[in-house]
Motif scaffolding. Structure first.
Motif, PDB file in Angstrom:
ATOM      1  N   TYR A 263       0.829  -1.209   0.000  1.00 17.69           N
ATOM      2  CA  TYR A 263       0.000   0.000   0.000  1.00 17.69           C
ATOM      3  C   TYR A 263       0.862   1.257   0.000  1.00 17.69           C
ATOM      4  O   TYR A 263       0.575   2.220  -0.721  1.00 17.69           O
ATOM      5  CB  TYR A 263      -0.917   0.000   1.225  1.00 17.69           C
ATOM      6  CG  TYR A 263      -1.800   1.229   1.319  1.00 17.69           C
ATOM      7  CD1 TYR A 263      -3.010   1.282   0.635  1.00 17.69           C
ATOM      8  CD2 TYR A 263      -1.408   2.322   2.072  1.00 17.69           C
ATOM      9  CE1 TYR A 263      -3.809   2.412   0.705  1.00 17.69           C
ATOM     10  CE2 TYR A 263      -2.199   3.455   2.151  1.00 17.69           C
ATOM     11  CZ  TYR A 263      -3.402   3.501   1.455  1.00 17.69           C
ATOM     12  OH  TYR A 263      -4.186   4.628   1.514  1.00 17.69           O
ATOM     13  N   ARG A 267       0.816   0.868  -4.738  1.00 17.47           N
ATOM     14  CA  ARG A 267      -0.588   0.651  -4.426  1.00 17.47           C
ATOM     15  C   ARG A 267      -1.355  -0.055  -5.545  1.00 17.47           C
ATOM     16  O   ARG A 267      -2.315  -0.778  -5.286  1.00 17.47           O
ATOM     17  CB  ARG A 267      -1.245   1.994  -4.102  1.00 17.47           C
ATOM     18  CG  ARG A 267      -2.461   1.908  -3.219  1.00 17.47           C
ATOM     19  CD  ARG A 267      -2.836   3.262  -2.666  1.00 17.47           C
ATOM     20  NE  ARG A 267      -1.751   3.825  -1.868  1.00 17.47           N
ATOM     21  CZ  ARG A 267      -1.768   5.039  -1.326  1.00 17.47           C
ATOM     22  NH1 ARG A 267      -2.826   5.814  -1.509  1.00 17.47           N
ATOM     23  NH2 ARG A 267      -0.755   5.482  -0.611  1.00 17.47           N
ATOM     24  N   SER A 268      -0.938   0.149  -6.782  1.00 20.27           N
ATOM     25  CA  SER A 268      -1.645  -0.468  -7.905  1.00 20.27           C
ATOM     26  C   SER A 268      -1.565  -1.993  -7.860  1.00 20.27           C
ATOM     27  O   SER A 268      -2.364  -2.687  -8.506  1.00 20.27           O
ATOM     28  CB  SER A 268      -1.072   0.040  -9.229  1.00 20.27           C
ATOM     29  OG  SER A 268       0.298  -0.317  -9.351  1.00 20.27           O
ATOM     30  N   LYS A 271      -4.373  -5.349  -4.978  1.00 18.64           N
ATOM     31  CA  LYS A 271      -5.344  -6.433  -5.159  1.00 18.64           C
ATOM     32  C   LYS A 271      -4.655  -7.700  -5.647  1.00 18.64           C
ATOM     33  O   LYS A 271      -4.985  -8.810  -5.206  1.00 18.64           O
ATOM     34  CB  LYS A 271      -6.443  -6.002  -6.129  1.00 18.64           C
ATOM     35  CG  LYS A 271      -7.583  -7.018  -6.225  1.00 18.64           C
ATOM     36  CD  LYS A 271      -8.746  -6.468  -7.039  1.00 18.64           C
ATOM     37  CE  LYS A 271      -9.896  -7.469  -7.067  1.00 18.64           C
ATOM     38  NZ  LYS A 271     -11.064  -6.938  -7.813  1.00 18.64           N
ATOM     39  N   ALA A 303     -11.820 -10.395   5.973  1.00 21.27           N
ATOM     40  CA  ALA A 303     -11.396 -10.054   4.617  1.00 21.27           C
ATOM     41  C   ALA A 303     -10.856 -11.284   3.889  1.00 21.27           C
ATOM     42  O   ALA A 303     -11.097 -11.488   2.693  1.00 21.27           O
ATOM     43  CB  ALA A 303     -10.333  -8.965   4.665  1.00 21.27           C
ATOM     44  N   SER A 308     -12.074 -10.224   0.310  1.00 19.30           N
ATOM     45  CA  SER A 308     -12.318  -8.800   0.096  1.00 19.30           C
ATOM     46  C   SER A 308     -11.049  -7.990   0.364  1.00 19.30           C
ATOM     47  O   SER A 308     -10.649  -7.801   1.519  1.00 19.30           O
ATOM     48  CB  SER A 308     -13.446  -8.319   1.016  1.00 19.30           C
ATOM     49  OG  SER A 308     -13.568  -6.922   0.964  1.00 19.30           O
ATOM     50  N   SER A 309     -10.434  -7.514  -0.692  1.00 17.94           N
ATOM     51  CA  SER A 309      -9.240  -6.677  -0.527  1.00 17.94           C
ATOM     52  C   SER A 309      -9.598  -5.244  -0.137  1.00 17.94           C
ATOM     53  O   SER A 309      -8.771  -4.513   0.408  1.00 17.94           O
ATOM     54  CB  SER A 309      -8.425  -6.665  -1.817  1.00 17.94           C
ATOM     55  OG  SER A 309      -9.155  -6.064  -2.875  1.00 17.94           O
ATOM     56  N   TYR A 310     -10.853  -4.850  -0.406  1.00 18.17           N
ATOM     57  CA  TYR A 310     -11.266  -3.459  -0.191  1.00 18.17           C
ATOM     58  C   TYR A 310     -11.135  -3.034   1.279  1.00 18.17           C
ATOM     59  O   TYR A 310     -10.567  -1.984   1.579  1.00 18.17           O
ATOM     60  CB  TYR A 310     -12.708  -3.261  -0.666  1.00 18.17           C
ATOM     61  CG  TYR A 310     -13.245  -1.873  -0.398  1.00 18.17           C
ATOM     62  CD1 TYR A 310     -12.912  -0.809  -1.226  1.00 18.17           C
ATOM     63  CD2 TYR A 310     -14.089  -1.630   0.698  1.00 18.17           C
ATOM     64  CE1 TYR A 310     -13.397   0.469  -0.975  1.00 18.17           C
ATOM     65  CE2 TYR A 310     -14.575  -0.362   0.949  1.00 18.17           C
ATOM     66  CZ  TYR A 310     -14.226   0.689   0.118  1.00 18.17           C
ATOM     67  OH  TYR A 310     -14.704   1.951   0.376  1.00 18.17           O
ATOM     68  N   CYS A 311     -11.643  -3.869   2.185  1.00 19.04           N
ATOM     69  CA  CYS A 311     -11.627  -3.453   3.586  1.00 19.04           C
ATOM     70  C   CYS A 311     -10.201  -3.429   4.142  1.00 19.04           C
ATOM     71  O   CYS A 311      -9.873  -2.613   5.003  1.00 19.04           O
ATOM     72  CB  CYS A 311     -12.520  -4.338   4.434  1.00 19.04           C
ATOM     73  SG  CYS A 311     -12.076  -6.072   4.450  1.00 19.04           S
ATOM     74  N   LYS A 313      -7.606  -2.630   2.336  1.00 14.41           N
ATOM     75  CA  LYS A 313      -7.018  -1.405   1.784  1.00 14.41           C
ATOM     76  C   LYS A 313      -7.399  -0.207   2.652  1.00 14.41           C
ATOM     77  O   LYS A 313      -6.582   0.684   2.904  1.00 14.41           O
ATOM     78  CB  LYS A 313      -7.499  -1.203   0.345  1.00 14.41           C
ATOM     79  CG  LYS A 313      -6.634  -0.234  -0.453  1.00 14.41           C
ATOM     80  CD  LYS A 313      -6.993  -0.300  -1.934  1.00 14.41           C
ATOM     81  CE  LYS A 313      -6.012   0.519  -2.756  1.00 14.41           C
ATOM     82  NZ  LYS A 313      -6.307   0.421  -4.206  1.00 14.41           N
ATOM     83  N   LYS A 314      -8.636  -0.200   3.136  1.00 12.63           N
ATOM     84  CA  LYS A 314      -9.080   0.860   4.037  1.00 12.63           C
ATOM     85  C   LYS A 314      -8.333   0.791   5.372  1.00 12.63           C
ATOM     86  O   LYS A 314      -7.975   1.812   5.952  1.00 12.63           O
ATOM     87  CB  LYS A 314     -10.592   0.748   4.276  1.00 12.63           C
ATOM     88  CG  LYS A 314     -11.442   1.189   3.104  1.00 12.63           C
ATOM     89  CD  LYS A 314     -11.241   2.673   2.810  1.00 12.63           C
ATOM     90  CE  LYS A 314     -12.107   3.141   1.664  1.00 12.63           C
ATOM     91  NZ  LYS A 314     -11.876   4.585   1.363  1.00 12.63           N
ATOM     92  N   GLN A 317      -5.037   2.224   4.830  1.00 11.87           N
ATOM     93  CA  GLN A 317      -5.164   3.674   4.705  1.00 11.87           C
ATOM     94  C   GLN A 317      -5.197   4.343   6.078  1.00 11.87           C
ATOM     95  O   GLN A 317      -4.518   5.348   6.324  1.00 11.87           O
ATOM     96  CB  GLN A 317      -6.438   4.011   3.914  1.00 11.87           C
ATOM     97  CG  GLN A 317      -6.612   5.491   3.628  1.00 11.87           C
ATOM     98  CD  GLN A 317      -7.901   5.751   2.856  1.00 11.87           C
ATOM     99  OE1 GLN A 317      -8.967   5.247   3.216  1.00 11.87           O
ATOM    100  NE2 GLN A 317      -7.804   6.523   1.792  1.00 11.87           N
TER     101      GLN A 317
END
Length: 325
Positions: A263, A267-268, A271, A303, A308-311, A313-314, A317
């Motif tokens: 991250y 960051r790209s 996922k 996750a 789920s990679s989204y949570c 990533k948050k 962050q």
């Protein structure tokens, strides 16, 4: 007479940093040292710089060899070491002038066969982040199982560079068959062969993170190393009869640690790295089997279970924001 400490420094194409490293070694207040500068087939001016210092200080011995990697260079140093004690320092880093004196003093005070000090990461802006091996200055853990677990979990065991080793207790050399993670493997093999570790709550080693950055350029190599390291850690924990639940907790910590590095640096790739870790790192098996107690670990587990990679990533962050405050 004070016991001899052998300082082993692998050298490869570090003409811009090697002088800083050598000068910090020559300034040591503990004078009974030998400095083995092992040139691993440098193609720049590194070897010439090392030889220049060899001529002006008889404590320096320059060894040349064909390129074989940092582990090969360290093994060469071990084989040529004369000291009762051994330290490993990297050529692009530098050390406090009292590091040898303080590590040795602590070893004598405690009869420990390994002494670990703190280290500082120095970034491109000159800012530093300190890492300590213990919470209290005088902490010497008599519970050897606990101290072994703590140094693995805190990752202080990942490098040999902030430690003092007793040479006669080095039973296995660095593993030449690994591209990454061989440092931790070497340390754990050494720890299996000793009975006492002492801490020194001072940052006496300075790690320059500007040379290659905090993330290896090849992310896939880093993932490979992380997966292998998990296996080495688990085998080490099992050899100490540490409960299985505590072993598997480490998987959650390593999972988020890798993703946080990605991250921050690339960051790209977040996922893709997340999906590859799920596929190869046994994390899904752990998530099915072990229910963590901590809030962060529960998020990581969910996750992983639901891919789920989204949570995560948050979560990274939020961690980055706290770090920058």
């Amino acid at each position: 007479m004070k016991e001899l400490i052998t300082i082993i420094v692998p050298v490869y194409n570090v003409e811009r940093q090697i002088t800083r490293c050598i000068k910090s070694l020559l300034e040591q207040t503990y004078e009974n040292i030998e400095i083995l500068l092992v040139d691993d087939g440098s193609t720049d001016q590194s070897l010439e710089i090392c030889k220049k210092y060899e001529k002006v200080d008889n404590r320096i011995n320059v060894i040349t060899k064909k390129n074989g990697g940092v582990s090969s260079a360290r093994n060469c140093g071990i084989k040529n070491a004369k000291g009762k004690y051994v330290c490993f320092f990297d050529s692009d880093d530098w050390v406090d002038k009292d590091i040898c004196k303080k590590l040795m003093t602590r070893a004598k005070e405690t009869n420990a066969q390994m002494v670990i000090c703190g280290f500082s990461e120095i970034n491109e802006d000159g800012q530093k982040k300190d890492h300590f091996p213990c919470k209290k200055e005088d902490e010497l853990c008599e519970d050897y199982l606990k101290i072994c677990k703590d140094i693995v979990i805190t990752r202080i065991v990942n490098s040999p560079c902030n430690k003092l080793f007793l040479r006669e207790k080095i039973s296995k050399l660095f593993n030449l068959n690994r591209n990454m993670g061989e440092d931790m493997e070497f340390n754990l093999e050494y720890i299996k062969n000793i009975s006492k570790i002492a801490y020194l709550r001072e940052c006496l080693y300075f790690y320059d993170v500007t040379v290659e950055g905090s993330l290896t350029k090849n992310i896939d190599l880093q993932i490979n190393a992380a997966v292998e390291n998990n296996e080495i850690r688990q085998e080490f924990f099992r050899s100490l009869n540490i409960p299985e639940e505590q072993i598997y907790d480490e998987y959650y910590n390593s999972f988020i640690s890798i993703l946080f590095s990605v991250y921050l640096n690339q960051r790209s790739e977040f996922k893709r790295v997340f999906n590859r870790l799920l596929k190869e790192g046994k994390y899904e098996m752990v998530a099915e089997k072990i229910k963590p107690s901590g809030y962060k670990e529960k998020i990581i587990r969910m996750a992983i279970k639901y891919k789920s990679s989204y949570c995560l990533k948050k979560l990274c962050q939020l961690k980055a924001r706290r770090r920058n405050k």
